[in-house]
Design a protein around this motif. Structure first.
Motif, short mmCIF file in Angstrom:
data_model
loop_
_atom_site.label_atom_id
_atom_site.label_comp_id
_atom_site.label_asym_id
_atom_site.label_seq_id
_atom_site.Cartn_x
_atom_site.Cartn_y
_atom_site.Cartn_z
N ILE A 865 0.86 -1.19 0.00
CA ILE A 865 0.00 0.00 0.00
C ILE A 865 0.89 1.24 0.00
N THR A 866 0.67 2.12 -0.96
CA THR A 866 1.46 3.35 -1.05
C THR A 866 0.96 4.38 -0.05
N PRO A 867 1.78 5.38 0.28
CA PRO A 867 1.38 6.37 1.29
C PRO A 867 0.10 7.13 0.95
N ASP A 868 -0.19 7.31 -0.34
CA ASP A 868 -1.38 8.07 -0.70
C ASP A 868 -2.63 7.21 -0.85
N ASP A 869 -2.49 5.89 -0.66
CA ASP A 869 -3.62 4.98 -0.77
C ASP A 869 -4.24 4.82 0.61
N ILE A 870 -4.88 5.87 1.05
CA ILE A 870 -5.30 5.96 2.46
C ILE A 870 -6.59 5.17 2.69
N GLY A 871 -6.55 4.24 3.61
CA GLY A 871 -7.76 3.63 4.10
C GLY A 871 -8.08 2.25 3.56
N GLY A 872 -7.37 1.77 2.54
CA GLY A 872 -7.68 0.46 2.00
C GLY A 872 -6.91 -0.63 2.70
N THR A 904 4.61 1.48 1.64
CA THR A 904 5.74 1.14 0.78
C THR A 904 6.98 1.97 1.08
N GLU A 905 6.82 3.02 1.88
CA GLU A 905 7.98 3.81 2.30
C GLU A 905 8.39 3.49 3.74
N GLY A 906 7.76 2.45 4.31
CA GLY A 906 8.15 1.99 5.64
C GLY A 906 7.47 2.69 6.79
N ASN A 907 6.49 3.53 6.51
CA ASN A 907 5.83 4.31 7.57
C ASN A 907 4.51 3.68 7.98
N VAL A 908 4.15 3.85 9.26
CA VAL A 908 2.86 3.41 9.75
C VAL A 908 1.79 4.38 9.25
N GLN A 909 0.61 3.84 8.97
CA GLN A 909 -0.53 4.65 8.54
C GLN A 909 -1.76 4.21 9.32
N ALA A 910 -2.65 5.17 9.64
CA ALA A 910 -3.87 4.83 10.38
C ALA A 910 -4.99 5.76 9.95
N VAL A 911 -6.19 5.21 9.93
CA VAL A 911 -7.39 6.00 9.63
C VAL A 911 -8.53 5.53 10.52
N SER A 976 0.78 -7.02 -5.89
CA SER A 976 0.96 -5.77 -6.62
C SER A 976 0.54 -4.60 -5.75
N LEU A 977 1.02 -3.41 -6.11
CA LEU A 977 0.66 -2.21 -5.36
C LEU A 977 -0.85 -2.03 -5.36
N GLY A 978 -1.41 -1.88 -4.17
CA GLY A 978 -2.84 -1.62 -4.03
C GLY A 978 -3.72 -2.83 -4.21
N GLU A 979 -3.15 -3.99 -4.54
CA GLU A 979 -3.96 -5.18 -4.83
C GLU A 979 -4.65 -5.70 -3.58
N TYR A 980 -5.88 -6.16 -3.74
CA TYR A 980 -6.60 -6.82 -2.65
C TYR A 980 -6.04 -8.23 -2.51
N VAL A 981 -5.37 -8.50 -1.40
CA VAL A 981 -4.73 -9.81 -1.22
C VAL A 981 -5.08 -10.44 0.13
N ARG A 982 -6.05 -9.88 0.84
CA ARG A 982 -6.41 -10.42 2.15
C ARG A 982 -6.91 -11.86 2.02
#
Length: 1008
Positions: A865-872, A904-911, A976-982
């Protein structure tokens, strides 16, 4: 032609154009009628710098004349266009590298009807700049006062003036698209959202994982200064451009109904982009598909204006939201097979405009009287002959839209549509109806079915292990595009074959149908699991999605369990997750109506039940709910009415979508097949819908093959296409209502009967949908076997939110194990024999904050998940904490926090996700602190949540909060980037839809 002026919008660097009712005076697609009025200039055609059409005219100055001139005659049609207008506009392009550029523009006019007589002249007030300019001339009264049958000359002078001196021009410049208009007529605005004139702008574009690259080029342009070169990677089946639509651009897009993209295709390209798709997703707090549309533009070498008609949610945006625009380009080889693009093409500018759309009333008024009379005649029929006519029209689709040499049937009624193997299955089932009703002879029907089955049996349709590709070429039978080898579409094909085989019993057709059924290796499609995969792609393997929840896949299981050659265990039937709505019926959460219909097309579920349901009654309950939902929303959407309903997968104003009777999954679009095909379940509602659609909108929804695919009155949008599987649903389900013939033929197969017996079906007359046993069983599933309680002691020392849990060593830990799997569609249980996935969580508090920690044991952490792909984040490895402060008497509402350990830049993200105030923490809860760290065995998440976000001002011991904790997991190393893989979900409360049922959460209690 719609060529207009533009002005640079400071701050956002957008181009805005406006245009009126306008007429073309000269296209400059040719030069033979131009003269230089003795100025020495010459004229050539250019295909590189073009404002409109395929060519512009290059004016090459003499380098000696003080004025560079161009003149041509104004008479005939040109003069007719001139009459009644007051403004002339000429597109002029000057290259930035030119040494001298025209900065003064003069238009003169002479009457040459009888001799030569000066009329008048006017200078333009346009202040030119580099690139394309719209030079505007305000016509004088004398220039407007012309004789309709006269003959005039127009003289254009281009000068470079310094002071009072004209300096001869030397460098070529370009002219294009001379139009005349009346400035007093209503204005229509055109706005360039992206100009593609700078490397800075192009640098913000993405390729949506297609490998395409983008470069700024200066040797061609359709607007502004430059253009963007698109370099496909030669491997991706489509080249794509992904562009963020946010900030000041969103209001400019809102309310527009047409998007246009300037595309240049070099004539030497061997594979040219001829398919264009515009998609949109809302990425404000996650990733949610909005819609997509294909362009009808027939592109050719040179410049093209590729237009997309948008409506609904693609036009009516939320001003503060953020969106992604996806532009896809596809090419086809000489066999009409979709082929990766590998040669560059060019894009220059994307603009939006709001063109006038006719109202529904105006559309009805434009329909030929013959169509209106036909609809009126239909309305005068009794129910039985009306149903017969609807069936006959649907049958003609399968008969006429087939390739008679191989039996393949179009997916939809468009010219270049591929074949759909599901449509073929529907068509095979329809032919016995056509014979019995006299629309074709027995021999004609026999030959068509024999041709079709022979095509498949002889390997003329591409597939593997008895399964076939979803879409294949109408002529060659080869796979088209990147379609999958489809398990459900093969099941529909086989169902049609067996139906036809039963009708033509003891013939070669029956033998071929049985052979095709025997060839299907259902065991292979299990892919080592206990439920069927949805499909297979040779370049990627089995699809991750499985038929493991209630839907149309029931049909495939009956065929697979009854297979005479490759049967699967009947235990797989019990692996299907079946959620129950309000103790009433087993349902699909999206409430897409066709999933209830499809198994009932062939399998006669009447007066039969397994331990879960009577699936005929179940479909009836779901259908009545679909009708009721539509009726309840009729004041929000003009389309819906008491007798106009049917929410199911269909075309729509923003493309094909799996619409359904649930909030957020409908937009006023009704699919006629949905209500019509429900006739075995709800005769009253279905007949009312047929007559309601015909009486209100009949001339717009009825055509050659009966009812079109869909319509939306709110958007004044009416499809003019037919979809094969929709037509099949209509004819087959009407026949089942009228005679039960399709049920009788299919159910006569011994292997189908054997499958139903293995599953445990019994004959029983009942008025319920869900069996009493399963109602109780599902209630038990929804209720915790024990009340979960976690204690959060008061913090005794400060904690730093840094992903280090050394400060938590004295705080109780609670486990979530591999056995605590959440039952859900598309999710598989953790395999404890080969997989590591479990977690511990902890909680503590002080006077101002609640602290939470998660220690996750995961053998492979997927980062895609890229930094701008918030919430998925639910698509991949992530965790969620659910908090219900209402239990403590707060009115703050649910607080649900989704945390991605690493982007993908190694940072934690939360929403905040699906709670009382969803969105990025920066907007919804900026004081929340979150940290993550990698461990040798997985990862750690650490959180600090101020009590103010929970509506709690004075936390005390014994305060209780509703609480749960969930882990989402994937092990796909090549995601792949952004791919649904759950793949897995485990939770402290492992219950269905736990995230949506706070009454089933556990309790977090604060202690001293």
């Amino acid at each position: 032609m719609k060529k207009v002026t533009y002005l640079l919008m400071a701050v956002v660097l957008l181009f805005s154009l406006s245009f009126f009712s306008q007429s073309l005076i000269h296209s400059f697609e040719y030069t033979h009628d131009l003269n230089n009025d003795n100025s020495g200039s010459t004229f050539e055609l250019s295909e590189r710098f073009v404002y409109e059409g395929k060519y512009s005219t290059i004016i090459v100055p003499s380098g000696e004349s003080a004025e560079t001139k161009m003149a041509f005659e104004l008479s005939g049609d040109r003069l007719s266009n001139w009459l009644g207008n007051d403004t002339l506009r000429l597109a002029v392009y000057t290259k930035p590298v030119a040494s001298l550029k025209p900065n003064k523009f003069f238009l003169g006019m002479a009457d040459v009807t009888e001799g030569w007589k000066w009329v008048d002249g006017i200078f333009s007030e346009t202040e030119p700049k580099d690139g394309w300019n719209i030079v505007e001339y305000k016509l004088t009264d004398k220039m407007k006062d012309v004789m309709p049958d006269g003959k005039y000359m127009l003289y254009f002078s281009f000068m470079h003036t310094q002071g009072v001196t004209n300096i001869p021009l030397k460098d070529p410049f370009y002219v294009d698209n001379l139009i005349v208009l009346n400035s007093e007529e209503p204005e229509i605005e055109r706005i360039y959202i992206w100009s593609m004139d700078s490397e800075e702008e192009i640098g913000t574009f993405g390729n949506d994982n297609t490998g395409a690259k983008f470069e700024l080029v200066k040797d061609l342009a359709a607007e502004g200064l430059y253009a963007m070169k698109v370099i496909p990677d030669g491997e991706a089946i489509e080249a794509k451009i992904a562009i963020e639509l946010s900030g000041e651009k969103v209001p400019l897009w809102m309310g527009r109904n047409e998007v246009t993209m300037n595309v240049y295709i070099p004539k030497e390209n061997k594979i040219k982009p001829t398919m264009y798709f515009l998609g949109m997703a809302d990425v404000t707090s996650g990733w949610e598909w909005v819609g997509g549309v294909f362009s009808d533009t027939q592109a050719s070498p040179g410049w093209n204006k590729v237009k997309f008609e948008i409506a609904g949610n693609m036009s009516n945006l939320m001003e503060r939201n953020k969106y992604m625009i996806y532009l896809a380009f596809g090419g086809f080889n000489e066999d009409n097979v979709k082929t990766p693009l590998y040669e560059p093409f060019y894009v220059d500018g994307i603009f939006v405009e709001k063109s006038s759309k006719p109202t529904v009333e105006e559309l009805l008024a434009m329909v030929p009287i013959s169509v209106k009379e036909e609809v009126q005649n239909l309305l005068e029929l009794e129910d039985e002959p009306l149903l017969e006519e609807i069936q006959k029209r649907a049958f003609l689709y399968f008969w006429n839209e087939a390739n008679p040499t191989n039996g393949l049937i179009k997916d939809r009624s468009t010219k270049d549509s591929p074949a759909s193997i599901a449509a073929v299955g529907m068509g095979l089932s329809a032919i016995p109806i056509g014979i019995e009703r006299g629309w074709v002879s027995y021999d004609e029907g026999y030959e068509r079915v024999l041709t079709t089955l022979t095509t498949f049996a002889n390997g003329k349709v591409e597939g593997m292990n008895g399964f076939f590709y979803h879409f294949v070429d109408m002529n060659t039978g080869k796979r088209t595009g990147s379609s999958e080898i489809s398990s459900i579409d093969t099941a529909i094909l086989i169902s049609g074959a067996l139906t036809a085989g039963a009708y033509f019993k003891d013939t070669e057709i029956e033998e071929l149908a049985n052979t095709l059924y025997e060839n299907v290796n259902w065991q292979w499609m299990l892919d080592g699991g206990n439920t069927l995969s949805m499909g297979y792609k040779p370049e990627a393997g089995f699809l991750g999605a499985r038929w493991d929840s209630f839907n149309e896949g029931l049909l495939a299981y009956v065929l697979a369990i009854g297979s005479p050659t490759y049967p699967i265990s009947p235990d797989s039937w019990d692996k299907i997750f079946r959620p129950v709505k309000n103790d009433t019926y087993i349902y699909l959460p999206q409430e897409t109506l066709f999933v209830y219909q499809y198994p009932n097309i062939w399998i006669d579920y009447r007066d039969k039940e397994d331990k879960y349901a009577n699936y005929f009654n179940n479909a009836e309950a779901a259908t009545r709910y679909n009708w009721l939902f539509t009726v309840q929303n009729r004041f929000k959407y003009e389309t819906y009415d008491m007798d106009i309903w049917g929410l199911s997968a269909s075309d729509g104003p923003t493309g094909y979508k799996a619409y359904g009777a649930v909030d957020g999954n409908h937009d006023g679009t009704v699919a006629p097949y949905a209500s019509i095909s429900s006739i075995p379940f709800t005769y009253d509602l279905s007949m009312n819908a047929i007559r309601g659609m015909l009486s209100k909108y009949g001339p717009l929804v009825w055509g050659e093959y009966g009812f079109y695919s869909a319509f939306n009155v709110d958007e004044a949008w009416f499809s003019d296409q037919y979809i094969g599987i929709d037509q099949g649903d209509i004819i087959l389900m009407i026949e089942n209502y009228r005679t039960g013939m399709i049920w009788d033929l299919f159910m006569s197969n011994e292997h189908i009967q054997e499958a139903l017996n293995k599953i445990g079906f019994i004959d029983k007359v009942s008025d319920y949908a869900v069996t009493p046993w399963y109602v109780d069983e599902y209630r038990r599933l929804l209720t915790s076997s024990e009340e979960k309680l976690a204690l959060a002691p008061r913090l005794k020392q400060s904690i730093e939110i840094d992903g280090d849990l050394s400060e938590w060593k004295d705080i109780p830990r609670y486990s979530v194990t591999e056995d605590m799997n959440v039952p859900a569609g598309g999710i598989i249980p953790v395999d404890k024999r080969s997989q590591v996935l479990h977690s511990y969580f902890q909680a503590t508090w002080d006077d101002e904050n609640l602290y939470l920690a998660a220690d996750v044991f995961d053998e492979y952490v997927v980062v895609n998940i890229t930094p701008d792909d918030i919430g998925g984040y639910y698509r991949t490895d992530s965790i969620e904490f659910y908090i219900n402060p209402n239990v403590a008497g707060s009115n703050a509402g649910l607080f649900k926090l989704a945390v991605l350990p690493f982007d993908t830049e190694g940072n934690v993200q939360a929403v905040r996700h699906e709670d009382s105030n969803p969105g990025p923490l920066s907007k919804t809860a900026p004081k929340v602190e979150v940290a993550s760290s990698r461990t040798d065995y997985g990862y750690i998440i650490e959180l600090k949540i101020p009590f103010e976000y929970l509506g709690i001002t004075n936390p005390q011991p014994n305060l209780k909060l509703g609480f749960s904790y969930t882990i989402h997991n994937s092990n796909k190393k090549d995601a792949s980037l952004g791919e649904y893989v759950r793949e897995n979900i485990i939770s402290w409360n492992p219950l269905p839809d736990i995230w949506a049922n706070p009454q089933n959460w556990g309790t977090l209690e604060l202690t001293e």
